[in-house]
Write a protein that holds these residues in place. Sequence first.
Motif, mmCIF file in Angstrom:
data_model
loop_
_atom_site.group_PDB
_atom_site.id
_atom_site.type_symbol
_atom_site.label_atom_id
_atom_site.label_comp_id
_atom_site.label_asym_id
_atom_site.label_seq_id
_atom_site.Cartn_x
_atom_site.Cartn_y
_atom_site.Cartn_z
ATOM 1 N N LEU A 491 0.803 -1.216 0.000
ATOM 2 C CA LEU A 491 0.000 0.000 0.000
ATOM 3 C C LEU A 491 0.837 1.268 0.000
ATOM 4 O O LEU A 491 0.457 2.273 -0.615
ATOM 5 N N LEU A 492 1.989 1.240 0.671
ATOM 6 C CA LEU A 492 2.806 2.447 0.773
ATOM 7 C C LEU A 492 3.486 2.815 -0.545
ATOM 8 O O LEU A 492 3.902 3.965 -0.726
ATOM 9 N N GLN A 493 3.583 1.871 -1.451
ATOM 10 C CA GLN A 493 4.234 2.185 -2.721
ATOM 11 C C GLN A 493 3.240 2.304 -3.877
ATOM 12 O O GLN A 493 3.643 2.459 -5.032
ATOM 13 N N GLU A 494 1.936 2.261 -3.556
ATOM 14 C CA GLU A 494 0.936 2.344 -4.627
ATOM 15 C C GLU A 494 0.926 3.711 -5.297
ATOM 16 O O GLU A 494 0.652 3.818 -6.489
ATOM 17 N N THR A 495 1.197 4.749 -4.518
ATOM 18 C CA THR A 495 1.207 6.096 -5.084
ATOM 19 C C THR A 495 2.527 6.779 -4.740
ATOM 20 O O THR A 495 3.170 6.446 -3.744
ATOM 21 N N GLU A 496 2.907 7.744 -5.564
ATOM 22 C CA GLU A 496 4.186 8.433 -5.365
ATOM 23 C C GLU A 496 4.187 9.241 -4.079
ATOM 24 O O GLU A 496 5.199 9.314 -3.369
ATOM 25 N N THR A 497 3.047 9.851 -3.746
ATOM 26 C CA THR A 497 2.915 10.604 -2.503
ATOM 27 C C THR A 497 1.614 10.210 -1.816
ATOM 28 O O THR A 497 0.685 9.696 -2.452
ATOM 29 N N LEU A 498 1.552 10.492 -0.510
ATOM 30 C CA LEU A 498 0.399 10.104 0.291
ATOM 31 C C LEU A 498 -0.240 11.337 0.919
ATOM 32 O O LEU A 498 0.453 12.211 1.446
ATOM 33 N N SER A 499 -1.538 11.382 0.904
ATOM 34 C CA SER A 499 -2.279 12.412 1.626
ATOM 35 C C SER A 499 -2.588 11.900 3.035
ATOM 36 O O SER A 499 -2.377 10.727 3.353
ATOM 37 N N ARG A 500 -3.115 12.793 3.879
ATOM 38 C CA ARG A 500 -3.537 12.357 5.208
ATOM 39 C C ARG A 500 -4.608 11.282 5.092
ATOM 40 O O ARG A 500 -4.598 10.292 5.838
ATOM 41 N N GLU A 501 -5.532 11.432 4.147
ATOM 42 C CA GLU A 501 -6.588 10.445 3.969
ATOM 43 C C GLU A 501 -6.005 9.097 3.546
ATOM 44 O O GLU A 501 -6.474 8.032 3.990
ATOM 45 N N ASP A 502 -4.980 9.122 2.696
ATOM 46 C CA ASP A 502 -4.312 7.880 2.305
ATOM 47 C C ASP A 502 -3.700 7.189 3.525
ATOM 48 O O ASP A 502 -3.766 5.960 3.662
ATOM 49 N N PHE A 503 -3.091 7.981 4.389
ATOM 50 C CA PHE A 503 -2.433 7.440 5.574
ATOM 51 C C PHE A 503 -3.450 6.731 6.475
ATOM 52 O O PHE A 503 -3.209 5.621 6.957
ATOM 53 N N TYR A 504 -4.603 7.366 6.676
ATOM 54 C CA TYR A 504 -5.660 6.739 7.475
ATOM 55 C C TYR A 504 -6.172 5.469 6.797
ATOM 56 O O TYR A 504 -6.427 4.452 7.452
ATOM 57 N N ARG A 505 -6.357 5.554 5.490
ATOM 58 C CA ARG A 505 -6.875 4.392 4.768
ATOM 59 C C ARG A 505 -5.938 3.200 4.905
ATOM 60 O O ARG A 505 -6.383 2.056 5.083
ATOM 61 N N ILE A 506 -4.648 3.452 4.850
ATOM 62 C CA ILE A 506 -3.683 2.366 4.983
ATOM 63 C C ILE A 506 -3.733 1.778 6.385
ATOM 64 O O ILE A 506 -3.734 0.561 6.562
ATOM 65 N N LYS A 507 -3.773 2.653 7.392
ATOM 66 C CA LYS A 507 -3.823 2.124 8.749
ATOM 67 C C LYS A 507 -5.036 1.222 8.958
ATOM 68 O O LYS A 507 -4.968 0.180 9.609
ATOM 69 N N TYR A 508 -6.185 1.623 8.434
ATOM 70 C CA TYR A 508 -7.418 0.874 8.679
ATOM 71 C C TYR A 508 -7.706 -0.154 7.585
ATOM 72 O O TYR A 508 -8.848 -0.604 7.442
ATOM 73 N N ASP A 509 -6.691 -0.551 6.848
ATOM 74 C CA ASP A 509 -6.856 -1.601 5.836
ATOM 75 C C ASP A 509 -7.295 -2.899 6.509
ATOM 76 O O ASP A 509 -6.759 -3.284 7.555
ATOM 77 N N VAL A 510 -8.255 -3.588 5.904
ATOM 78 C CA VAL A 510 -8.846 -4.776 6.538
ATOM 79 C C VAL A 510 -8.619 -6.044 5.714
ATOM 80 O O VAL A 510 -9.294 -7.051 5.932
ATOM 81 N N PHE A 511 -7.643 -6.029 4.795
ATOM 82 C CA PHE A 511 -7.485 -7.139 3.861
ATOM 83 C C PHE A 511 -6.279 -8.023 4.181
ATOM 84 O O PHE A 511 -5.307 -7.587 4.801
ATOM 85 N N TYR A 512 -6.375 -9.248 3.720
ATOM 86 C CA TYR A 512 -5.229 -10.159 3.716
ATOM 87 C C TYR A 512 -4.553 -10.076 2.356
ATOM 88 O O TYR A 512 -5.202 -9.878 1.333
ATOM 89 N N ASP A 513 -3.244 -10.214 2.367
ATOM 90 C CA ASP A 513 -2.453 -10.010 1.159
ATOM 91 C C ASP A 513 -2.308 -11.317 0.384
ATOM 92 O O ASP A 513 -2.117 -12.394 0.972
ATOM 93 N N GLU A 514 -2.354 -11.209 -0.937
ATOM 94 C CA GLU A 514 -2.214 -12.390 -1.790
ATOM 95 C C GLU A 514 -0.863 -13.077 -1.606
ATOM 96 O O GLU A 514 -0.727 -14.270 -1.862
ATOM 97 N N ASP A 515 0.160 -12.333 -1.168
ATOM 98 C CA ASP A 515 1.481 -12.933 -0.993
ATOM 99 C C ASP A 515 1.642 -13.668 0.333
ATOM 100 O O ASP A 515 2.671 -14.304 0.567
ATOM 101 N N LEU A 516 0.641 -13.581 1.220
ATOM 102 C CA LEU A 516 0.727 -14.266 2.501
ATOM 103 C C LEU A 516 0.619 -15.770 2.277
ATOM 104 O O LEU A 516 -0.233 -16.235 1.517
ATOM 105 N N GLU A 517 1.457 -16.534 2.935
ATOM 106 C CA GLU A 517 1.477 -17.986 2.740
ATOM 107 C C GLU A 517 0.110 -18.598 3.042
ATOM 108 O O GLU A 517 -0.342 -19.515 2.338
ATOM 109 N N ALA A 518 -0.582 -18.117 4.059
ATOM 110 C CA ALA A 518 -1.893 -18.665 4.387
ATOM 111 C C ALA A 518 -2.880 -18.465 3.243
ATOM 112 O O ALA A 518 -3.712 -19.342 2.958
ATOM 113 N N ILE A 519 -2.812 -17.330 2.572
ATOM 114 C CA ILE A 519 -3.709 -17.070 1.441
ATOM 115 C C ILE A 519 -3.316 -17.921 0.246
ATOM 116 O O ILE A 519 -4.187 -18.426 -0.486
ATOM 117 N N GLN A 520 -2.043 -18.107 0.027
ATOM 118 C CA GLN A 520 -1.614 -18.989 -1.058
ATOM 119 C C GLN A 520 -2.092 -20.422 -0.806
ATOM 120 O O GLN A 520 -2.510 -21.121 -1.740
#
Length: 717
Positions: A491-520
């Motif tokens: 998430l931190l590298q999705e955009t070149e710069t982050l707004s305050r709203e982006d920062f909050y959105r990242i903190k409150y992300d509720v997803f599991y990542d496709e690269d996680l071994e459990a998801i694989q």
Amino acid sequence: MRFSRAIAAILLLLALAAIANILITAPPTVDTGPLLTLGEKYDVRIIRDEFGVPHIYGNRDADTAFGLGYAQAEDDFATLQDVVLATRGQLAAVRGPDAAKTDYLIRLMGVWEALDSGYETVLSEQARAVAEAYADGINLYAAQHPEEVEDFVLPIRGKDLIAGFTFKLPLFYGFDETLTALFDGNDRELALQGKDALTFVNRGRPALGSQGVAIAPQKSRDGKTRLLINSHQPLTGPVAWYEARLHSEEGWNMAGATFPGSPVILHGHNRYLGWSSTVNKPDLVDVYQLTLNPENEDEYLLDGEWVALEKRSADILVRLFGPFRWTFSEPLYASRHGPVLKLDHGTFAIRWSGMGEIRTLDQYLALNKATSMAEFEAALAIGSQPSINQVYADREGNIAHYYNAMLPKRQEGWDWTKDLPGDDSSLIWTNYLPFSAVPATRNPPSGFVFNANNSPYLSSIGPGQPQPEDFSDTMGIETGVTNRALRLRRLLQETETLSREDFYRIKYDVFYDEDLEAIQQLRRFIANGKDALPPSLHAAMDLLASWDLGTQADNPAAALGVLTLTTLIDSRQRRDDVELGEELAEARDYLQSHFGRIDPPYGEVVRHVRGDQSWPLDGGPDTLRAVYTEKDPETGILRNVAGDSYIMFVEWDQKGQVSSRAIHNFGSATLDASSPHYGDQAPLFVKHQDKPVRLTLDELLPHASRDYRPGVAPSSD
């Protein structure tokens, strides 16, 4: 007649023995009169804001510490006194046999031997003054409320609080787990919440996780420096967060959170800088197999000679029932390595980082008062904190991640993750590596750093991160990755710069990542299709396959997905022998039984509960919106017990001016269900909302709900 007289004599002797036992083991009588005058020694003002959060203004550091002790006692005295009893090794005298193992551990670790020998000489005068003032604040409250005080508690001393650091900090990197693994039978861990707090229980404890993120000005859309402070702790108990703001005229000016019994802010910010603490678990405990003399079991082999074990007694007073207590004695042994355990399957010595270390409060005070990156690093270099990552940011735009730990200086060529031979003195390390040797990431070109209980080798992207080949295997540095770390990297590298709203959105992300071994593993299970499953599971399999890996409150597939993956994603229940078909069947049965369907909205299942109030919640184990639950056997809901607790967002603008917002999982009144602040922050917490941290008197006073001086003016609501 003679027989009756004999019976009467025996009964009389038994009665006298019982009375003697009560008298001998009774708690000492404490004159609370002097304690009631303690407020006269300190010049402190406590102003509580509209949420009841204490803002403490003192002339000296000691005045401020006194105010913190008093305020925390007002809000959580029961936990404070349990912490004191535990760190003294007196918990069993009040709580009974279940607490005896904790009291034994205190003695095994030699906590009080270290304190008695070094409190006046090793610990600084400043730290002693702060610890003793904080203890005085608790003592004043206790004297004013004697009905709340347990036996053996008073008076509380500064030493009791220093003992808490020496005892508890090694538990964060797993000292107790290594120790209990040496015993036969079920492993036992030290519980850190609920009715079993500070006693050993046969279950996994809530994960002591956390995450911190720092954003440099070049990564922020508005040029601000940002810091996320987001530790994951149990929501109640001795390591639950307590929010406070501290100010003294001697340069102490911190906002953030602390634990019961800790007279400083453990993480937060001042005007100049801030940091977020996260648990790290390098290999900091070493186990040595000793060879005992077959002709004298109190001697062990070292460098070809038989050496006598040191021997002392662990005398533990245990409450049996009512006023009856008994002192049980267990022998304690020690070798040059450290404490020794004589077990049926062998004799083992243990050595760990932080053994005998009592200077931790000095280090925390230096961190609290640091005004620059150089001063912050100098504070870390004191080297009295056994472990804990620090994610750092400051008003100058510097950001960093420090894999902070007391890393033993071990001999190369050995696998220190396994037991070591106890007959070779060259393997008994005596020093720690310098702070300059620990992995750190400073001001990387990416413009961000993070840690989410993952390896320090993943702290950003691109150049500037530590490289594994630069660090010896003997340092025991962890290499694992968490879902939260993978999500932050993504998430931190999705955009070149982050707004305050982006920062909050990242903190409150509720997803599991496709690269996680459990998801694989889940993807492989779904790809195998449902033909191998019984028809009764086909509907559940279809629902699971439709899951978007999110834990939104309205997500109909999330409850089934999280329950199915619990043994892969929840560190308390993780197993290697997971068969997902069986886990899916159990998840389906659980939801059908308790909710009448397999697709209830996630927030109907996962609840944030305070008293008689309950709110739907999003997030799950190891998501950035971290939620760890326990099943309610009556209702079937998954009740939030750990994870996101105290959350703080800090910003420095381009002129170096600081501002912050924060939220607590419940509220400042930790135990008083009648207080308006018992759960007043919970509705904001569940909605991803927060409140301003008022950093000046001018900002604070219009929102003050109480303004008082402990022991001087009445403290009525």
